[in-house]
Design a protein around this motif. Structure first.
Motif, PDB file in Angstrom:
ATOM      1  N   ASN A  99      -0.331  -3.755 -17.986  1.00 41.57           N
ATOM      2  CA  ASN A  99      -1.536  -4.023 -17.188  1.00 41.57           C
ATOM      3  C   ASN A  99      -2.796  -3.443 -17.833  1.00 41.57           C
ATOM      4  O   ASN A  99      -3.771  -3.161 -17.157  1.00 41.57           O
ATOM      5  N   ARG A 100      -2.774  -3.274 -19.154  1.00 44.49           N
ATOM      6  CA  ARG A 100      -3.909  -2.660 -19.853  1.00 44.49           C
ATOM      7  C   ARG A 100      -4.396  -3.527 -21.011  1.00 44.49           C
ATOM      8  O   ARG A 100      -3.617  -4.202 -21.669  1.00 44.49           O
ATOM      9  N   ARG A 101      -5.700  -3.445 -21.237  1.00 45.55           N
ATOM     10  CA  ARG A 101      -6.294  -4.044 -22.422  1.00 45.55           C
ATOM     11  C   ARG A 101      -7.168  -2.991 -23.080  1.00 45.55           C
ATOM     12  O   ARG A 101      -7.985  -2.334 -22.425  1.00 45.55           O
ATOM     13  N   ALA A 102      -7.001  -2.819 -24.389  1.00 48.59           N
ATOM     14  CA  ALA A 102      -7.857  -1.924 -25.174  1.00 48.59           C
ATOM     15  C   ALA A 102      -8.608  -2.782 -26.169  1.00 48.59           C
ATOM     16  O   ALA A 102      -8.063  -3.733 -26.723  1.00 48.59           O
ATOM     17  N   ARG A 103      -9.867  -2.465 -26.379  1.00 51.90           N
ATOM     18  CA  ARG A 103     -10.678  -3.258 -27.307  1.00 51.90           C
ATOM     19  C   ARG A 103     -11.471  -2.320 -28.205  1.00 51.90           C
ATOM     20  O   ARG A 103     -12.069  -1.343 -27.753  1.00 51.90           O
ATOM     21  N   LEU A 104     -11.469  -2.653 -29.503  1.00 48.30           N
ATOM     22  CA  LEU A 104     -12.241  -1.922 -30.504  1.00 48.30           C
ATOM     23  C   LEU A 104     -13.110  -2.909 -31.255  1.00 48.30           C
ATOM     24  O   LEU A 104     -12.619  -3.939 -31.727  1.00 48.30           O
ATOM     25  N   SER A 105     -14.381  -2.610 -31.378  1.00 54.38           N
ATOM     26  CA  SER A 105     -15.281  -3.366 -32.245  1.00 54.38           C
ATOM     27  C   SER A 105     -15.577  -2.463 -33.426  1.00 54.38           C
ATOM     28  O   SER A 105     -15.987  -1.311 -33.254  1.00 54.38           O
ATOM     29  N   VAL A 106     -15.318  -2.985 -34.635  1.00 52.40           N
ATOM     30  CA  VAL A 106     -15.469  -2.172 -35.840  1.00 52.40           C
ATOM     31  C   VAL A 106     -16.264  -2.925 -36.896  1.00 52.40           C
ATOM     32  O   VAL A 106     -16.314  -4.156 -36.886  1.00 52.40           O
ATOM     33  N   ASP A 107     -16.875  -2.170 -37.790  1.00 48.16           N
ATOM     34  CA  ASP A 107     -17.580  -2.809 -38.907  1.00 48.16           C
ATOM     35  C   ASP A 107     -16.616  -2.980 -40.077  1.00 48.16           C
ATOM     36  O   ASP A 107     -15.449  -2.595 -39.998  1.00 48.16           O
ATOM     37  N   ARG A 108     -17.098  -3.548 -41.159  1.00 50.38           N
ATOM     38  CA  ARG A 108     -16.241  -3.863 -42.310  1.00 50.38           C
ATOM     39  C   ARG A 108     -15.633  -2.631 -42.971  1.00 50.38           C
ATOM     40  O   ARG A 108     -14.676  -2.739 -43.716  1.00 50.38           O
ATOM     41  N   ASP A 109     -16.183  -1.437 -42.692  1.00 46.74           N
ATOM     42  CA  ASP A 109     -15.657  -0.199 -43.255  1.00 46.74           C
ATOM     43  C   ASP A 109     -14.689   0.508 -42.319  1.00 46.74           C
ATOM     44  O   ASP A 109     -14.196   1.589 -42.632  1.00 46.74           O
ATOM     45  N   GLY A 110     -14.444  -0.074 -41.133  1.00 43.92           N
ATOM     46  CA  GLY A 110     -13.538   0.540 -40.170  1.00 43.92           C
ATOM     47  C   GLY A 110     -14.199   1.517 -39.225  1.00 43.92           C
ATOM     48  O   GLY A 110     -13.521   2.194 -38.459  1.00 43.92           O
ATOM     49  N   ASN A 111     -15.523   1.606 -39.257  1.00 45.33           N
ATOM     50  CA  ASN A 111     -16.241   2.475 -38.320  1.00 45.33           C
ATOM     51  C   ASN A 111     -16.237   1.825 -36.938  1.00 45.33           C
ATOM     52  O   ASN A 111     -16.547   0.638 -36.805  1.00 45.33           O
ATOM     53  N   ILE A 112     -15.905   2.599 -35.930  1.00 44.29           N
ATOM     54  CA  ILE A 112     -15.865   2.078 -34.563  1.00 44.29           C
ATOM     55  C   ILE A 112     -17.290   1.955 -34.033  1.00 44.29           C
ATOM     56  O   ILE A 112     -18.048   2.925 -34.012  1.00 44.29           O
ATOM     57  N   LEU A 113     -17.648   0.754 -33.617  1.00 48.07           N
ATOM     58  CA  LEU A 113     -18.960   0.496 -33.037  1.00 48.07           C
ATOM     59  C   LEU A 113     -18.916   0.610 -31.518  1.00 48.07           C
ATOM     60  O   LEU A 113     -19.841   1.123 -30.900  1.00 48.07           O
ATOM     61  N   ARG A 114     -17.839   0.099 -30.933  1.00 44.62           N
ATOM     62  CA  ARG A 114     -17.623   0.168 -29.487  1.00 44.62           C
ATOM     63  C   ARG A 114     -16.129   0.237 -29.235  1.00 44.62           C
ATOM     64  O   ARG A 114     -15.336  -0.294 -30.006  1.00 44.62           O
ATOM     65  N   ARG A 115     -15.766   0.855 -28.125  1.00 48.82           N
ATOM     66  CA  ARG A 115     -14.376   0.837 -27.705  1.00 48.82           C
ATOM     67  C   ARG A 115     -14.314   0.870 -26.194  1.00 48.82           C
ATOM     68  O   ARG A 115     -15.186   1.441 -25.541  1.00 48.82           O
ATOM     69  N   SER A 116     -13.293   0.232 -25.669  1.00 49.67           N
ATOM     70  CA  SER A 116     -13.142   0.193 -24.212  1.00 49.67           C
ATOM     71  C   SER A 116     -11.682  -0.029 -23.877  1.00 49.67           C
ATOM     72  O   SER A 116     -10.891  -0.475 -24.708  1.00 49.67           O
ATOM     73  N   SER A 117     -11.351   0.307 -22.653  1.00 52.91           N
ATOM     74  CA  SER A 117     -10.018  -0.004 -22.151  1.00 52.91           C
ATOM     75  C   SER A 117     -10.128  -0.305 -20.669  1.00 52.91           C
ATOM     76  O   SER A 117     -10.999   0.223 -19.976  1.00 52.91           O
ATOM     77  N   ILE A 118      -9.273  -1.198 -20.225  1.00 51.85           N
ATOM     78  CA  ILE A 118      -9.220  -1.580 -18.812  1.00 51.85           C
ATOM     79  C   ILE A 118      -7.789  -1.371 -18.354  1.00 51.85           C
ATOM     80  O   ILE A 118      -6.848  -1.810 -19.013  1.00 51.85           O
ATOM     81  N   ASP A 119      -7.627  -0.687 -17.236  1.00 48.08           N
ATOM     82  CA  ASP A 119      -6.309  -0.472 -16.633  1.00 48.08           C
ATOM     83  C   ASP A 119      -6.380  -1.015 -15.218  1.00 48.08           C
ATOM     84  O   ASP A 119      -7.196  -0.571 -14.418  1.00 48.08           O
ATOM     85  N   PHE A 120      -5.528  -1.974 -14.910  1.00 52.31           N
ATOM     86  CA  PHE A 120      -5.533  -2.608 -13.604  1.00 52.31           C
ATOM     87  C   PHE A 120      -4.563  -1.952 -12.625  1.00 52.31           C
ATOM     88  O   PHE A 120      -4.233  -2.531 -11.586  1.00 52.31           O
ATOM     89  N   GLY A 121      -4.087  -0.764 -12.952  1.00 54.04           N
ATOM     90  CA  GLY A 121      -3.214  -0.030 -12.041  1.00 54.04           C
ATOM     91  C   GLY A 121      -1.941  -0.794 -11.740  1.00 54.04           C
ATOM     92  O   GLY A 121      -1.224  -1.195 -12.638  1.00 54.04           O
ATOM     93  N   GLU A 122      -1.662  -1.012 -10.481  1.00 53.11           N
ATOM     94  CA  GLU A 122      -0.439  -1.694 -10.052  1.00 53.11           C
ATOM     95  C   GLU A 122      -0.494  -3.203 -10.270  1.00 53.11           C
ATOM     96  O   GLU A 122       0.525  -3.869 -10.251  1.00 53.11           O
ATOM     97  N   ARG A 123      -1.683  -3.748 -10.448  1.00 56.87           N
ATOM     98  CA  ARG A 123      -1.821  -5.197 -10.646  1.00 56.87           C
ATOM     99  C   ARG A 123      -1.555  -5.565 -12.097  1.00 56.87           C
ATOM    100  O   ARG A 123      -1.815  -4.782 -12.999  1.00 56.87           O
TER     101      ARG A 123
END
Length: 99
Positions: free
Chosen positions: A64-88
């Motif tokens: 029930n989770r999604r993790a997202r990473l936005s990175v540049d061509r060198d592997g530097n993290i620009l943004r990161r997020s995660s969503i957890d929907f609990g029991e759903r």
């Protein structure tokens, strides 16, 4: 921009450190490779266009989770997020690219 060496990009291959991914998905780092091999963790890699050329958006899905990473061509993290929907369950709409 967050500088992080947990992501390596070489010869078209992207490698994300299990500790980083485990933290985002709320699982132990040593579980990450096992769950990826069994396809319990799935992923999507998107290449940036227009203003985002040279960037990647990496999305990982587990239960029930999604993790997202936005990175540049060198592997530097620009943004990161995660969503957890609990029991759903994770809505199918979140497993698609472009959201």
């Amino acid at each position: 921009m967050e500088r992080n060496m947990n992501i390596e990009i070489r010869d078209g291959e992207i490698e994300v450190d299990a500790e980083l991914l485990g933290d985002l998905l709320k699982i132990l780092p040593e579980e990450v490779p096992v769950l990826m091999r069994s396809r319990s963790i799935t992923s999507i890699c998107e290449h940036g266009v227009d203003d985002h050329v040279g960037q990647y958006r990496l999305s990982f899905f587990y239960r029930n989770r999604r993790a997202r990473l936005s990175v540049d061509r060198d592997g530097n993290i620009l943004r990161r997020s995660s969503i957890d929907f609990g029991e759903r369950q994770l809505p199918a709409s979140l497993r698609r690219s472009g959201d």
